[in-house]
Design a protein around this motif. Structure first.
Motif, PDB file in Angstrom:
ATOM      1  N   THR A 107       0.838  -1.213   0.000  1.00  0.00           N
ATOM      2  CA  THR A 107       0.000   0.000   0.000  1.00  0.00           C
ATOM      3  C   THR A 107       0.869   1.258   0.000  1.00  0.00           C
ATOM      4  N   LYS A 108       1.905   1.285   0.841  1.00  0.00           N
ATOM      5  CA  LYS A 108       2.775   2.464   0.889  1.00  0.00           C
ATOM      6  C   LYS A 108       3.520   2.662  -0.430  1.00  0.00           C
ATOM      7  N   VAL A 110       2.527   1.732  -3.468  1.00  0.00           N
ATOM      8  CA  VAL A 110       1.592   2.225  -4.488  1.00  0.00           C
ATOM      9  C   VAL A 110       1.314   3.715  -4.300  1.00  0.00           C
ATOM     10  N   GLN A 111       1.170   4.159  -3.052  1.00  0.00           N
ATOM     11  CA  GLN A 111       0.931   5.580  -2.800  1.00  0.00           C
ATOM     12  C   GLN A 111       2.140   6.435  -3.187  1.00  0.00           C
ATOM     13  N   ARG A 112       3.334   5.910  -2.927  1.00  0.00           N
ATOM     14  CA  ARG A 112       4.536   6.676  -3.263  1.00  0.00           C
ATOM     15  C   ARG A 112       4.730   6.771  -4.775  1.00  0.00           C
ATOM     16  N   GLY A 114       2.325   6.435  -7.012  1.00  0.00           N
ATOM     17  CA  GLY A 114       1.167   7.005  -7.684  1.00  0.00           C
ATOM     18  C   GLY A 114       1.387   8.434  -8.125  1.00  0.00           C
ATOM     19  N   SER A 115       2.028   9.251  -7.265  1.00  0.00           N
ATOM     20  CA  SER A 115       2.258  10.646  -7.624  1.00  0.00           C
ATOM     21  C   SER A 115       3.201  10.764  -8.817  1.00  0.00           C
TER      22      SER A 115
END
Length: 601
Positions: A107-108, A110-112, A114-115
């Motif tokens: 999850t972390k 993918v969030q990193r 994603g931007s």
């Protein structure tokens, strides 16, 4: 971590230091003159001698090209599938994805990321660099005349040459070619005949890259598509041999003689499995055996190829060829000595049920069966003088397409891996035929004469290719026995009876997939399949009408004397008609005898 390759070099190859010393000159030999030899001296006058800067050398040119091969590697630092997960198994990959998605790190991450991805997506949406501005304008395709040329030749390094019975390209970019050498002549008792087979590097055609040392000459040899360093061989004495090329040319393991085949192994295939260690073999003893290279002491499964489904070895058909593709993991094709093609299903419960369909194809042995890489239900066979295309949708009918009858035997065939309607056939007179059924069905698109004299005969153009309508010069009649194409379809390997392997490069038009070619080929196969169905149905209807007519008509007993008299009268009347047609005078006696015979009948 497994050792992929070990580099070994002898100490003698490093050289040794040279020690120089200064010492005075000395006379090692003193030969006094012999006056008795003066009478034999003949003076030459004048004497001319020309001096140049360099020595005179003869000019030798050949029209060949060296194959340029580049090795490239990728270092996977992050990502990829673990060793215990087979990428081709959908269940394992789905289960592994679900496990990873439940982790907090996923999850972390993918969030990193994603931007960063969003930033590049916005850049791409600003200007569409993939937009096509000239979709309506089609480029004019230049019709190129099919051609081919020999770019390399591998020769058997032994003095006593043997046949090249099978070829197998290395799965990693076709950088190497494994060749099985064996003499299949009956009771060949030549002395000093080697039993080794070789792996050739395309960049080093003079010496083999690896020498394989089996217990008996190899008839077939195959690379593993999953583990590139694994090789499977079928021997002349019936044994199955397995190599790990990282450990050298000695066999890693082989099957015991008592549980192996009793005849030469003409077919051996790797099977797709989670471990990548399962394989299949077939022989003329009528048996098909399943093996696991981790335990070759016993076959894991056995099938007797008895088409009567009685499972008796004495009624089994001899296996000459095998074909297995990963797109149909439960089915495989078998070509037999008796001209019959058998489609087998491994998932059947009993051995008789594993023999699914039977195709009575050729008059002689079926040397090769091969499925189409684009349409797995379509397969190709070679036997006697023809090559034929079949479909599994028609069980009891004949082939849907086929080549003409050649004057020489067809020995092997393979499909083009990039064009669905192109295949290559080789003949016993040393000729390679390239067929494109999408454009020509009666003649090959290119007929190429393969022979060593292409490379050195000054009266013949090197790498000569010609159209079938042009007579081919009899360069060499070395029979071709095996043919295999690279994955890109550009280079064709042809093995001969004299132990030579010629690498033939074909023109781009023969390995370039054109627009709608796959769709047109599929339509052609479907049309021919429907035509065969209609013909088979009409034939059945005619047979039924004939049977009904025979049942309705009362049985009539024929008199043998009447039949003989009628045949005699027909014979003489045919002779008389033929004589009249040729304008020959018929004697009156013959006319009277013919008339009497007719009247008697």
């Amino acid at each position: 971590m497994d050792i992929r390759w070990e580099y070994v070099r002898k100490r003698s190859e490093f050289g040794r230091p040279c020690n120089f010393s200064d010492f005075p000159a000395e006379v090692t030999a003193d030969i006094p003159p012999d006056p008795s030899l003066a009478d034999d001296f003949i003076p030459q006058d004048p004497v001319d001698f020309a001096v140049q800067e360099g020595p005179l050398m003869s000019l030798h040119e050949v029209n060949t090209e060296r194959v340029e091969v580049a090795n490239r590697g990728v270092n996977h630092v992050e990502g990829g599938w673990p060793k215990h997960v087979d990428p081709r198994n959908s269940e394992l990959t789905t289960r592994y994805r679900e496990e990873v998605e439940r982790e907090e790190v996923y999850t972390k991450t993918v969030q990193r990321l994603g931007s960063l991805v969003e930033h590049y997506i916005r850049q791409n949406n600003t200007i569409d660099i993939y937009e096509e501005y000239f979709e309506e304008e089609e480029e004019d395709e230049v019709e190129e005349h099919p051609s081919a040329k020999i770019v390399n030749v591998f020769s058997d390094p032994n003095k006593v040459t043997r046949m090249c019975t099978h070829l197998s390209w290395h799965p990693d970019g076709n950088r190497a070619l494994a060749v099985a050498y064996c003499s299949l002549d009956f009771q060949d008792s030549r002395k000093d005949m080697s039993i080794d087979s070789y792996v050739w590097d395309l960049g080093k055609p003079y010496t083999p890259e690896l020498t394989l040392k089996p217990s008996s000459p190899l008839v077939t040899l195959e690379y593993s598509s999953k583990d590139w360093y694994h090789m499977l061989g079928g021997c002349y004495n019936g044994q199955i041999v397995y190599w790990d090329t990282r450990k050298g040319g000695l066999p890693t393991e082989m099957t015991p003689v008592e549980v192996s085949h009793r005849d030469p192994v003409y077919g051996a295939c790797w099977l797709p499995s989670r471990t990548g260690t399962e394989c299949l073999s077939g022989s003329t003893d009528g048996q098909i055996l399943w093996w696991d290279i981790r335990k070759l002491s016993q076959p894991s499964e056995r099938l007797i190829l008895d088409i009567t489904r009685e499972d008796q070895l004495k009624k089994a058909l001899g296996v000459i060829s095998l074909d297995f593709v990963s797109t149909m993991p439960t089915k495989f094709l078998v070509g037999t000595e008796q001209g019959v093609i058998v489609s087998c299903n491994r998932d059947a419960k009993t051995p008789p049920e594993k023999i699914a369909n039977i195709f009575r194809s050729h008059l002689g042995a079926v040397y090769t069966v091969a499925r189409n890489p684009f349409f797995p239900k379509i397969f190709l066979s070679v036997g006697d003088w023809t090559a034929r295309i079949w479909t599994e949708e028609l069980m009891d009918s004949s082939s849907i397409m086929g080549t003409k009858n050649h004057s020489a035997y067809l020995m092997d065939v393979c499909w083009s891996p990039v064009k669905p309607a192109v295949f290559f056939t080789i003949r016993s007179d040393g000729r390679l035929d390239i067929w494109d059924f999408l454009y020509h069905q009666k003649e090959p698109s290119l007929a190429f004469k393969v022979g060593p004299q292409h490379l050195w005969d000054p009266h013949i153009t090197p790498g000569l290719c010609h159209h079938p309508s042009v007579p081919c010069p009899q360069v060499s009649n070395d029979p071709l026995l095996s043919v295999r194409s690279q994955d890109n379809g550009q280079i064709i390997g042809c093995g001969t009876k004299m132990g030579n392997v010629s690498l033939i490069k074909i023109s781009p038009g023969l390995y370039t997939l054109r627009k709608n070619e796959k769709t047109l080929t599929s339509t052609m196969f479907e049309r021919e399949t429907r035509r065969e169905k209609v013909l088979a149905e009409k034939f059945r209807e005619r047979q039924l009408r004939e049977q009904e007519r025979l049942r309705a008509r009362p049985e009539e007993k024929e008199n043998p004397e009447e039949v003989f008299k009628q045949a005699k009268a027909d014979f003489f009347s045919n002779i008389k008609e033929e004589q009249r047609r040729r304008g020959m005078d018929i004697p009156e006696e013959d006319e009277e005898s013919t008339a009497a015979a007719v009247s008697e009948s």
